[in-house]
Scaffold this motif. Structure first.
Motif, PDB file in Angstrom:
ATOM      1  N   HIS A 145      -2.537 -11.457   6.152  1.00  9.37           N
ATOM      2  CA  HIS A 145      -1.308 -10.874   6.696  1.00  9.37           C
ATOM      3  C   HIS A 145      -1.528  -9.503   7.327  1.00  9.37           C
ATOM      4  CE1 HIS A 145      -1.472  -9.028   2.735  1.00  9.37           C
ATOM      5  NE2 HIS A 145      -0.602  -8.126   3.148  1.00  9.37           N
ATOM      6  N   ILE A 146      -2.716  -8.944   7.158  1.00  9.74           N
ATOM      7  CA  ILE A 146      -3.062  -7.671   7.795  1.00  9.74           C
ATOM      8  C   ILE A 146      -4.377  -7.872   8.541  1.00  9.74           C
ATOM      9  CG2 ILE A 146      -3.581  -5.231   7.460  1.00  9.74           C
ATOM     10  CD1 ILE A 146      -2.215  -5.439   4.752  1.00  9.74           C
ATOM     11  N   ARG A 147      -4.454  -7.265   9.720  1.00 12.23           N
ATOM     12  CA  ARG A 147      -5.663  -7.394  10.516  1.00 12.23           C
ATOM     13  C   ARG A 147      -5.881  -6.100  11.294  1.00 12.23           C
ATOM     14  NH1 ARG A 147      -7.312  -8.823  15.499  1.00 12.23           N
ATOM     15  NH2 ARG A 147      -5.292  -9.003  16.477  1.00 12.23           N
ATOM     16  N   ILE A 148      -7.131  -5.670  11.377  1.00 14.22           N
ATOM     17  CA  ILE A 148      -7.492  -4.537  12.236  1.00 14.22           C
ATOM     18  C   ILE A 148      -7.733  -5.107  13.620  1.00 14.22           C
ATOM     19  CG2 ILE A 148      -9.212  -2.750  12.699  1.00 14.22           C
ATOM     20  CD1 ILE A 148      -9.641  -2.563   9.651  1.00 14.22           C
ATOM     21  N   LYS A 149      -7.010  -4.603  14.604  1.00 13.44           N
ATOM     22  CA  LYS A 149      -7.104  -5.142  15.960  1.00 13.44           C
ATOM     23  C   LYS A 149      -8.431  -4.806  16.630  1.00 13.44           C
ATOM     24  CE  LYS A 149      -2.145  -4.840  16.860  1.00 13.44           C
ATOM     25  NZ  LYS A 149      -1.130  -4.182  17.687  1.00 13.44           N
ATOM     26  N   ASP A 150      -8.856  -3.544  16.548  1.00 11.95           N
ATOM     27  CA  ASP A 150     -10.056  -3.088  17.252  1.00 11.95           C
ATOM     28  C   ASP A 150     -10.931  -2.261  16.307  1.00 11.95           C
ATOM     29  OD1 ASP A 150     -11.952  -2.237  19.083  1.00 11.95           O
ATOM     30  OD2 ASP A 150     -10.587  -0.904  20.166  1.00 11.95           O
ATOM     31  N   GLU A 151     -12.053  -2.839  15.903  1.00  9.64           N
ATOM     32  CA  GLU A 151     -12.960  -2.161  14.971  1.00  9.64           C
ATOM     33  C   GLU A 151     -13.508  -0.857  15.568  1.00  9.64           C
ATOM     34  OE1 GLU A 151     -13.903  -3.146  11.849  1.00  9.64           O
ATOM     35  OE2 GLU A 151     -12.672  -4.951  11.872  1.00  9.64           O
ATOM     36  N   ALA A 193      -7.177   7.855   7.781  1.00 10.95           N
ATOM     37  CA  ALA A 193      -6.115   8.065   6.795  1.00 10.95           C
ATOM     38  C   ALA A 193      -5.824   6.817   5.975  1.00 10.95           C
ATOM     39  CB  ALA A 193      -4.844   8.537   7.491  1.00 10.95           C
ATOM     40  N   CYS A 194      -6.031   5.643   6.546  1.00  9.92           N
ATOM     41  CA  CYS A 194      -5.763   4.406   5.806  1.00  9.92           C
ATOM     42  C   CYS A 194      -6.646   4.285   4.570  1.00  9.92           C
ATOM     43  CB  CYS A 194      -5.937   3.193   6.705  1.00  9.92           C
ATOM     44  SG  CYS A 194      -7.584   3.031   7.433  1.00  9.92           S
ATOM     45  N   THR A 195      -7.851   4.852   4.624  1.00 13.10           N
ATOM     46  CA  THR A 195      -8.766   4.765   3.477  1.00 13.10           C
ATOM     47  C   THR A 195      -8.321   5.657   2.328  1.00 13.10           C
ATOM     48  OG1 THR A 195     -10.240   6.496   4.313  1.00 13.10           O
ATOM     49  CG2 THR A 195     -10.729   4.237   4.969  1.00 13.10           C
ATOM     50  N   VAL A 196      -7.460   6.615   2.615  1.00  9.28           N
ATOM     51  CA  VAL A 196      -6.979   7.538   1.583  1.00  9.28           C
ATOM     52  C   VAL A 196      -5.565   7.174   1.133  1.00  9.28           C
ATOM     53  CG1 VAL A 196      -6.479   9.957   1.088  1.00  9.28           C
ATOM     54  CG2 VAL A 196      -8.381   9.378   2.573  1.00  9.28           C
ATOM     55  N   CYS A 197      -4.733   6.715   2.052  1.00  9.45           N
ATOM     56  CA  CYS A 197      -3.305   6.530   1.774  1.00  9.45           C
ATOM     57  C   CYS A 197      -2.938   5.182   1.174  1.00  9.45           C
ATOM     58  CB  CYS A 197      -2.509   6.742   3.051  1.00  9.45           C
ATOM     59  SG  CYS A 197      -2.598   8.441   3.629  1.00  9.45           S
ATOM     60  N   CYS A 198      -3.740   4.171   1.333  1.00 15.66           N
ATOM     61  CA  CYS A 198      -3.408   2.850   0.803  1.00 15.66           C
ATOM     62  C   CYS A 198      -3.414   2.900  -0.725  1.00 15.66           C
ATOM     63  CB  CYS A 198      -4.405   1.804   1.287  1.00 15.66           C
ATOM     64  SG  CYS A 198      -4.113   0.160   0.580  1.00 15.66           S
ATOM     65  N   PRO A 199      -2.256   2.659  -1.367  1.00 16.37           N
ATOM     66  CA  PRO A 199      -2.211   2.763  -2.825  1.00 16.37           C
ATOM     67  C   PRO A 199      -3.030   1.695  -3.542  1.00 16.37           C
ATOM     68  CG  PRO A 199      -0.114   1.990  -1.991  1.00 16.37           C
ATOM     69  CD  PRO A 199      -0.946   2.345  -0.805  1.00 16.37           C
ATOM     70  N   LEU A 202     -11.529  -3.758   5.732  1.00 18.36           N
ATOM     71  CA  LEU A 202     -10.248  -4.138   5.149  1.00 18.36           C
ATOM     72  C   LEU A 202     -10.443  -5.333   4.224  1.00 18.36           C
ATOM     73  CD1 LEU A 202      -7.128  -4.262   4.940  1.00 18.36           C
ATOM     74  CD2 LEU A 202      -7.153  -5.563   7.074  1.00 18.36           C
ATOM     75  N   ALA A 203      -9.965  -5.213   2.993  1.00 14.13           N
ATOM     76  CA  ALA A 203      -9.945  -6.321   2.038  1.00 14.13           C
ATOM     77  C   ALA A 203      -8.496  -6.480   1.591  1.00 14.13           C
ATOM     78  CB  ALA A 203     -10.844  -6.023   0.849  1.00 14.13           C
ATOM     79  N   THR A 204      -7.851  -7.562   2.006  1.00 14.32           N
ATOM     80  CA  THR A 204      -6.422  -7.725   1.742  1.00 14.32           C
ATOM     81  C   THR A 204      -6.123  -8.167   0.315  1.00 14.32           C
ATOM     82  OG1 THR A 204      -6.451  -9.985   2.592  1.00 14.32           O
ATOM     83  CG2 THR A 204      -5.892  -8.221   4.147  1.00 14.32           C
ATOM     84  N   SER A 210      -1.581   4.797  16.868  1.00 14.91           N
ATOM     85  CA  SER A 210      -2.545   3.989  17.613  1.00 14.91           C
ATOM     86  C   SER A 210      -2.175   2.512  17.604  1.00 14.91           C
ATOM     87  CB  SER A 210      -3.946   4.165  17.033  1.00 14.91           C
ATOM     88  OG  SER A 210      -3.989   3.645  15.726  1.00 14.91           O
ATOM     89  N   GLY A 211      -1.413   2.073  16.620  1.00 15.67           N
ATOM     90  CA  GLY A 211      -1.009   0.669  16.548  1.00 15.67           C
ATOM     91  C   GLY A 211      -2.182  -0.280  16.371  1.00 15.67           C
ATOM     92  N   ASN A 212      -3.208   0.161  15.667  1.00  9.34           N
ATOM     93  CA  ASN A 212      -4.417  -0.642  15.531  1.00  9.34           C
ATOM     94  C   ASN A 212      -4.353  -1.619  14.359  1.00  9.34           C
ATOM     95  OD1 ASN A 212      -6.983  -1.321  16.536  1.00  9.34           O
ATOM     96  ND2 ASN A 212      -7.962  -0.127  14.944  1.00  9.34           N
ATOM     97  N   ILE A 213      -3.264  -1.616  13.629  1.00  9.99           N
ATOM     98  CA  ILE A 213      -3.126  -2.531  12.506  1.00  9.99           C
ATOM     99  C   ILE A 213      -2.014  -3.527  12.809  1.00  9.99           C
ATOM    100  CG2 ILE A 213      -2.476  -2.753  10.077  1.00  9.99           C
ATOM    101  CD1 ILE A 213      -3.816  -0.077   9.590  1.00  9.99           C
ATOM    102  N   GLU A 214      -2.348  -4.808  12.709  1.00 11.69           N
ATOM    103  CA  GLU A 214      -1.371  -5.872  12.861  1.00 11.69           C
ATOM    104  C   GLU A 214      -0.952  -6.282  11.447  1.00 11.69           C
ATOM    105  OE1 GLU A 214      -1.730 -10.389  14.250  1.00 11.69           O
ATOM    106  OE2 GLU A 214      -2.319  -8.929  15.770  1.00 11.69           O
ATOM    107  N   TRP A 215       0.324  -6.153  11.129  1.00 12.93           N
ATOM    108  CA  TRP A 215       0.814  -6.328   9.759  1.00 12.93           C
ATOM    109  C   TRP A 215       2.027  -7.239   9.744  1.00 12.93           C
ATOM    110  CZ3 TRP A 215       4.854  -5.801   6.450  1.00 12.93           C
ATOM    111  CH2 TRP A 215       4.598  -5.526   5.112  1.00 12.93           C
ATOM    112  N   ASP A 216       1.984  -8.257   8.911  1.00 13.11           N
ATOM    113  CA  ASP A 216       3.116  -9.148   8.669  1.00 13.11           C
ATOM    114  C   ASP A 216       3.201  -9.395   7.174  1.00 13.11           C
ATOM    115  OD1 ASP A 216       4.258  -9.849  11.195  1.00 13.11           O
ATOM    116  OD2 ASP A 216       2.467 -11.040  11.614  1.00 13.11           O
TER     117      ASP A 216
END
Length: 94
Positions: A21-27, A37-43, A57-59, A75-81
């Motif tokens: 359900h989550i994908r990084i669009k452009d590595e 910031a995603c590496t620090v903020c993701c609870p 990313l490991a969902t 940047s909108g680099n994360i596709e999230w559903d």
């Protein structure tokens, strides 16, 4: 004092291996990101910096809170559903 890992362990998570359900669009964009910031903020700790300087990313264990989507909004680099029915997290206490 109870650690967050102990609380998270009580939840149940069913991984949808065929449709994350989550994908990084452009590595490459993640590799060029200076804050990562995603590496620090993701609870749940789903994001980590890899050896190449990019982001992995490991969902598994995602709390579906949407923090990563908000942090990477410029940047909108994360596709999230949300995960499809029957998959994702089931909170034990609510």
């Amino acid at each position: 004092m109870v650690k967050i890992e102990e609380k998270l362990y009580q939840n149940r998570y069913i991984v949808d291996e065929n449709r994350p359900h989550i994908r990084i669009k452009d590595e490459a964009h993640c590799a060029a990101c200076t804050s990562k910031a995603c590496t620090v903020c993701c609870p749940a700790g789903c994001y980590s910096t890899n050896e190449a300087g990019g982001v992995t990313l490991a969902t598994d264990g995602c709390l579906e809170c949407g923090t990563c989507r908000v942090i990477c909004q410029d940047s909108g680099n994360i596709e999230w559903d949300y995960p499809r029915g029957g998959y994702g997290i089931s909170y034990k206490f609510g």
